[in-house]
Design an enzyme around this catalytic site. Sequence first.
Site, PDB file in Angstrom:
ATOM      1  N   SER A   1       0.821  -1.110   0.033  1.00  0.00           N
ATOM      2  CA  SER A   1      -0.040  -0.052  -0.151  1.00  0.00           C
ATOM      3  C   SER A   1       0.817   1.167  -0.211  1.00  0.00           C
ATOM      4  O   SER A   1       1.835   1.433  -0.902  1.00  0.00           O
ATOM      5  CB  SER A   1      -0.844  -0.038   1.384  1.00  0.00           C
ATOM      6  OG  SER A   1      -1.882   1.072   1.106  1.00  0.00           O
TER       7      SER A   1
ATOM      8  N   HIS B   1      -2.070  -0.843  -4.886  1.00  0.00           N
ATOM      9  CA  HIS B   1      -3.313  -0.806  -4.989  1.00  0.00           C
ATOM     10  C   HIS B   1      -3.844   0.588  -4.843  1.00  0.00           C
ATOM     11  O   HIS B   1      -3.161   1.500  -4.584  1.00  0.00           O
ATOM     12  CB  HIS B   1      -4.433  -1.677  -3.857  1.00  0.00           C
ATOM     13  CG  HIS B   1      -4.005  -1.318  -2.519  1.00  0.00           C
ATOM     14  ND1 HIS B   1      -4.718  -2.112  -1.490  1.00  0.00           N
ATOM     15  CD2 HIS B   1      -3.586  -0.275  -1.813  1.00  0.00           C
ATOM     16  CE1 HIS B   1      -4.603  -1.368  -0.339  1.00  0.00           C
ATOM     17  NE2 HIS B   1      -3.643  -0.486  -0.551  1.00  0.00           N
TER      18      HIS B   1
END
EC number: 3.4.21.92
Length: 196
Positions: free
Chosen positions: A101, A126
């Site tokens: 992330s 993501h």
Amino acid sequence: MPIGVPKVPFRSPGEGDTSWVDIYNRLYRERLFFLGQEVDTDISNQLISLMIYLSIEKDTKDLYLFINSPGGWVISGMAIYDTMQFVRPDVQTICMGLAASIASFILVGGAITKRIAFPHARVMIHQPASSFYEAQTGEFILEAEELLKLRETITRVYVQRTGKPIWVVSEDMERDVFMSATEAQAHGIVDLVAVQ
């Protein structure tokens, strides 16, 4: 049984006596930092202040940021990234374990040619997410607009720093994409995979 933070001997240049300091303070003095937790304002402010202080102290010696983090708060991670771009010394990023992330965003922010992953490290990218579901409609729309702006900014940075086309990065950010160290290298997130 927890052992706490280990203490190690340290002698400042010009001092005769050795003192015992915790291992992190000793490593900071060697310009080595660790992001080994979820990214939040506390760790973000700590890393930012260390980078700024050490860049003022000596602006020609590289800084080293070791990353093993599941990600965390986007704005706090972007503050770390921005500081890495701002300070004069190169910041070398080293992924050991996991950079997921916003931690992968910090990883890609290292100095080009100085971004490394350990052989068994994992990287995950993501799109940014929010947990702001119980808001009024107007607040929810504003939150969605802010998330879209953050996604565009993050996508633009990945495109710039990896050399991948925008459509590849955008497609990868649609879902959780996990990569091995060699896949992260092929994707342009890291430049080198450390040899065993």
